[in-house]
Design an enzyme around this catalytic site. Sequence first.
Site, PDB file in Angstrom:
ATOM      1  N   GLU A 213      38.016  57.977  39.391  1.00  0.00           N
ATOM      2  CA  GLU A 213      37.244  59.211  39.283  1.00  0.00           C
ATOM      3  C   GLU A 213      38.020  60.310  38.570  1.00  0.00           C
ATOM      4  O   GLU A 213      37.434  61.109  37.819  1.00  0.00           O
ATOM      5  CB  GLU A 213      36.770  59.677  40.663  1.00  0.00           C
TER       6      GLU A 213
ATOM      7  N   THR B  13      50.809  18.115  48.997  1.00  0.00           N
ATOM      8  CA  THR B  13      50.128  18.299  47.716  1.00  0.00           C
ATOM      9  C   THR B  13      51.136  18.372  46.582  1.00  0.00           C
ATOM     10  O   THR B  13      50.925  17.809  45.500  1.00  0.00           O
ATOM     11  CB  THR B  13      49.257  19.574  47.750  1.00  0.00           C
TER      12      THR B  13
ATOM     13  N   CYS C 106      38.816  59.142  47.790  1.00  0.00           N
ATOM     14  CA  CYS C 106      39.804  59.291  48.856  1.00  0.00           C
ATOM     15  C   CYS C 106      40.033  60.760  49.189  1.00  0.00           C
ATOM     16  O   CYS C 106      39.854  61.649  48.346  1.00  0.00           O
ATOM     17  CB  CYS C 106      41.118  58.617  48.473  1.00  0.00           C
TER      18      CYS C 106
END
Length: 368
Positions: A46, A195, A69
Amino acid sequence: MARALELARQGIALASPNPHVGAVVVREGKIVGEGVHTYEGRKHAEVLALEQAGENARGATLYLNLEPCCHTGRTGPCVDAVIAAGIERVVAAMADPNPEVAGKGFARLREAGIEVSTGVGTGEARKLNEAFSKWICTRKPLVTLKSAMTLDGRIAALPPEAKAGERSWVTGELARAHVHLLRHQTDAILVGRGTVTADDPLLTDRSRLPRRRPLLRVVLDSALRLPVDSKLVASAQNDVVVFCTAADAKRRQELERRGIRVEQLDAERASERPDLGKVMARLGEMEVTSVLIEGGSRINGAALMSGVVDKVFLYYAPKILGNSGVPFAAGAGFGSLSEARRVHSITLHEFGEDFAVEGYLRDPCTNL
């Protein structure tokens, strides 16, 4: 608002651990200022939009996907900048989940005589910042369990069908390419040592899209037996973390010398595996807001049983493998259908012949 959300998406992988925010200043039906937040850029969306608008911001409307904020962090309160710029109306998609803000920004704007409207594009805005919402409220990352499987829930073939050293893909190229978009949107990827041993993967983000921090590669390895000649170790540049429950001192030193971070934690009950709840809490402390689990059958089962999974992204191929396949989640058993984990807010995605199910085990914004 659509444009504000489009701008906010430009901050994916560039804003974490901050939220993705886009802002648009409109005066007399024309866009006079725009802004998107990136962590390195510091300034909030903003503020950037207001600076671009200049004097045209006076009497204008500010559209943004997240409440401005009202507290001081790395920058000053954005509500002060909005008020000083002379904005007449603010349209926001959702309130900031940050407990330090959570509606207080809207209240400050209204006290200053600014009209505030909310609820436009809320669904898309919530999804865009679901990882931030989970992390800022719980200090733990949003956890997504991703897997690719056949229609009957098999993630790979069992030996001898699975030949040593030979990688066979369950899904096609379109689905596999999409996985890298998921990785790009995520702060960390988590697998088990099995894995790494079986597939020797790099576990990197190959989307070719910009990101502020490298994808953190996380391995669960109870006895710290990660192969030092693996691609993962060879490519480590302070972007690999191994969680263990027992560590040979020399082995630990060797891995750390190669740029691997070793974290020793308590084991789960009845298992030598690191406690997944504590793993997620530690990653949260490291400002990891999102984790993508791409493990094997046992890791999938453990993650579901531990309750750390927030959402699933499950890819399906039009194949049936039967008993010659590895199940999706070994060891996961919930007793009965009434106790089964319920997946809600489902979205279906198509990738050629393959498809994927995206859904939630809990709401990341409320943790329920």
